[in-house]
Every structure is written in structure tokens, then in C-alpha cells.
Design a protein around this motif. Structure first.
Motif, PDB file in Angstrom:
ATOM      1  N   ILE A 149     -21.414  10.653  21.554  1.00 42.57           N
ATOM      2  CA  ILE A 149     -20.162   9.898  22.106  1.00 42.57           C
ATOM      3  C   ILE A 149     -20.280   8.193  21.854  1.00 42.57           C
ATOM      4  O   ILE A 149     -19.357   7.562  21.284  1.00 42.57           O
ATOM      5  N   THR A 150     -21.470   7.654  21.988  1.00 38.25           N
ATOM      6  CA  THR A 150     -21.662   6.287  21.711  1.00 38.25           C
ATOM      7  C   THR A 150     -21.461   5.946  20.127  1.00 38.25           C
ATOM      8  O   THR A 150     -20.955   4.839  19.971  1.00 38.25           O
ATOM      9  N   PRO A 181      -7.899   4.346  27.626  1.00 39.21           N
ATOM     10  CA  PRO A 181      -9.337   4.105  27.294  1.00 39.21           C
ATOM     11  C   PRO A 181     -10.117   5.070  26.448  1.00 39.21           C
ATOM     12  O   PRO A 181      -9.512   6.272  26.144  1.00 39.21           O
ATOM     13  N   GLY A 182     -11.186   4.363  25.698  1.00 38.26           N
ATOM     14  CA  GLY A 182     -11.943   5.368  25.141  1.00 38.26           C
ATOM     15  C   GLY A 182     -12.942   6.043  25.967  1.00 38.26           C
ATOM     16  O   GLY A 182     -12.772   5.837  27.080  1.00 38.26           O
ATOM     17  N   ASP A 219     -20.616   0.982  19.106  1.00 35.82           N
ATOM     18  CA  ASP A 219     -21.662   1.905  19.337  1.00 35.82           C
ATOM     19  C   ASP A 219     -22.305   1.636  20.755  1.00 35.82           C
ATOM     20  O   ASP A 219     -23.627   1.418  21.436  1.00 35.82           O
ATOM     21  N   ARG A 220     -21.426   1.633  21.804  1.00 39.34           N
ATOM     22  CA  ARG A 220     -21.466   1.658  22.999  1.00 39.34           C
ATOM     23  C   ARG A 220     -20.632   2.270  23.717  1.00 39.34           C
ATOM     24  O   ARG A 220     -19.205   2.346  23.175  1.00 39.34           O
ATOM     25  N   LEU A 221     -20.981   2.693  25.159  1.00 38.21           N
ATOM     26  CA  LEU A 221     -19.449   2.874  25.934  1.00 38.21           C
ATOM     27  C   LEU A 221     -18.685   1.592  26.314  1.00 38.21           C
ATOM     28  O   LEU A 221     -19.468   0.550  26.360  1.00 38.21           O
ATOM     29  N   ILE A 222     -17.497   1.902  26.953  1.00 33.37           N
ATOM     30  CA  ILE A 222     -16.666   0.937  27.339  1.00 33.37           C
ATOM     31  C   ILE A 222     -17.058   0.653  28.806  1.00 33.37           C
ATOM     32  O   ILE A 222     -17.363   1.701  29.706  1.00 33.37           O
ATOM     33  N   ASN A 234     -10.207   1.434  22.943  1.00 32.61           N
ATOM     34  CA  ASN A 234     -11.446   2.178  22.750  1.00 32.61           C
ATOM     35  C   ASN A 234     -12.501   1.510  21.840  1.00 32.61           C
ATOM     36  O   ASN A 234     -13.279   2.335  21.506  1.00 32.61           O
ATOM     37  N   LEU A 235     -12.453   0.088  21.828  1.00 32.86           N
ATOM     38  CA  LEU A 235     -13.326  -0.492  21.035  1.00 32.86           C
ATOM     39  C   LEU A 235     -13.210  -0.260  19.546  1.00 32.86           C
ATOM     40  O   LEU A 235     -14.211  -0.697  18.684  1.00 32.86           O
ATOM     41  N   GLY A 236     -12.321   0.685  19.053  1.00 36.81           N
ATOM     42  CA  GLY A 236     -12.296   1.166  17.701  1.00 36.81           C
ATOM     43  C   GLY A 236     -13.125   2.382  17.602  1.00 36.81           C
ATOM     44  O   GLY A 236     -14.286   2.239  18.087  1.00 36.81           O
TER      45      GLY A 236
END
Length: 233
Positions: A191-192, A169-170, A198-201, A227-229
Motif C-alpha cells: 500500500i505504501t 483521500p488515498g 512511499d508513506r501513508l497519508i 493521495n500524495l500522487g
């Protein structure tokens, strides 16, 4: 009934994994200091950070290993603490390795002899399993080591019909992350801002990836970044 054994399902990603597998009608056994709040989960209390604690789990786990259903073992329990490699004390490093590496190894020794074909051993890693950032040296060291354990699992269990992989995970919106950054809005924004979204997972997104991996032997030996990239800086 298919069976999940997961560590650290009292909160965060572990809790999301327990809920996801319960939704799919799996029997779920959680190993952690605190109980999992999800209804229907069997809790085996154990402080995996204590030396030797995981070695004593054989009796508690044995009833869940006897009828040999398809079984998924998820090594999720982990801790991230602030420390630097130039000040990291040996006692602190040992404590981090105990939870992140020694305990999974002990649980593997108990569970693996009972795994039927079709089962899986999944490791929850981190983006920091293949890179590093300042200030969390013990965690980086431990997650890099966990990659080696996953790859050794793949090689040593070849031919048994058991698959393994690591989900990395990111930055995930968990209690542990929130405690680490505190009320620092600047840190949260930084972090985001690393995410391409542009957000948390959400923990549930990682749980979905784990559920997919449990049914996908083609991923055997794979390290998968969830990690959403991330934007490269």
C-alpha cells in the motif's frame, strides 16, 4: 461563530477534521455512534448504518440550524469491508449504501433548507470513487455513487451561494485501514509503495484539505484527489 456538522468524527479522518475546525474556532457537532474525544465538540449519538436512523436527526440538529451562521456539512462516515462483486450479498450491499449514501441524503434534506450563503457541503470520497481494486466491491460502488450525489448537489443548489466538492483521500493511516490490513506487513508495504511519497497519508493532511475546501467556492462541483500522487502500475 462558524459551525461544522460532521459525521463519523469519533476517530480517523473525521476526528482530524473536528480538531482542525475547532482550532479555527468553529463550533463542531459530531454525528456518530461513538463520541468524538476532542474537547468542545457537541456529540449527537446516532448509528447512521441503521435504516432510517438519519431521518430522525431533525430535532437534535434543529438548535444548531436556527441562528444561520456560516455552516459546513461534512459527510465523512463510511465503512470499507472485504467483499467481491461475485459474492456480494444484497443485505451487505444495502448496509454499505445505507451508511455511505442513504444517510448523507437524509442529513442533506434536514440541513440544506437552513444553509445561508457562504455555506458548504463537503463529501469525503476515496481514490476508489473513480477507479476500482479487487475485493472491496461494496465500498467501490458506494463511493462512485457519492460522486453522483456531490455533482447533483452542485447542480441543484446553483444560485444559492452554497458550494460543494468531494475530497478523495488515498491510503490514510486510520483505525479502519489498520484493522483491514491487520498485521500483514506485506500488505502495508504494498500500500505504501503505491504512494509517490512511499508513506501513508496522515489524517491531519486530509483535514487541512477539507478546511481549505470549506472556504473555497471556486471548487464547487470538483472532485479532488488528495493521495500524495499514486504510482500507476
Amino acid at each position: 461563530m462558524n459551525r461544522l456538522i460532521v459525521t463519523g468524527a469519533s476517530s480517523g479522518i473525521g476526528l482530524a477534521i473536528a480538531r482542525r475546525f475547532r482550532r479555527d474556532d468553529w463550533s463542531v457537532i459530531n454525528i456518530s455512534r461513538r463520541p468524538c474525544p476532542e474537547p468542545g465538540v457537541t456529540n449527537i449519538p446516532c448509528d447512521l448504518a441503521q435504516p432510517g436512523a438519519a431521518d430522525g436527526l431533525a430535532d437534535a440538529l434543529s438548535p444548531w440550524l436556527l441562528d444561520r451562521p456560516r455552516l459546513c456539512l461534512v459527510h465523512n462516515a463510511s465503512i470499507m469491508q472485504s467483499n467481491r462483486v461475485d459474492t456480494l450479498g444484497s443485505a451487505d450491499l444495502r448496509a454499505t449504501l445505507e451508511l455511505n449514501l442513504v444517510a448523507p441524503n437524509a442529513i442533506n434534506r434536514i440541513v440544506i433548507p437552513h444553509l445561508p450563503p457562504g455555506s458548504s457541503i463537503l463529501y469525503i470520497g476515496s481514490t476508489l470513487a473513480e477507479k476500482a481494486v479487487p475485493g472491496v466491491a461494496g465500498y467501490v460502488i458506494a463511493k462512485h455513487g457519492l460522486v453522483g450525489m456531490m455533482r447533483a448537489t452542485c447542480q441543484d443548489l446553483a444560485g444559492r451561494g452554497i458550494h460543494t466538492c468531494m475530497i478523495c483521500p488515498g491510503f490514510t493511516d486510520t483505525e479502519q485501514l489498520r484493522n483491514l490490513i491487520g498485521d500483514n506487513a506485506g500488505t502495508l508495504a504494498a500500500i505504501t509503495g503505491l504512494s509517490a511519497f512511499d508513506r501513508l497519508i496522515a489524517p491531519e493532511e486530509i483535514a487541512d484539505a477539507v478546511a481549505f475546501a470549506a472556504a473555497a467556492p471556486v471548487l464547487n462541483g470538483a472532485l479532488i484527489h488528495a493521495n500524495l500522487g499514486q504510482r500507476e502500475r
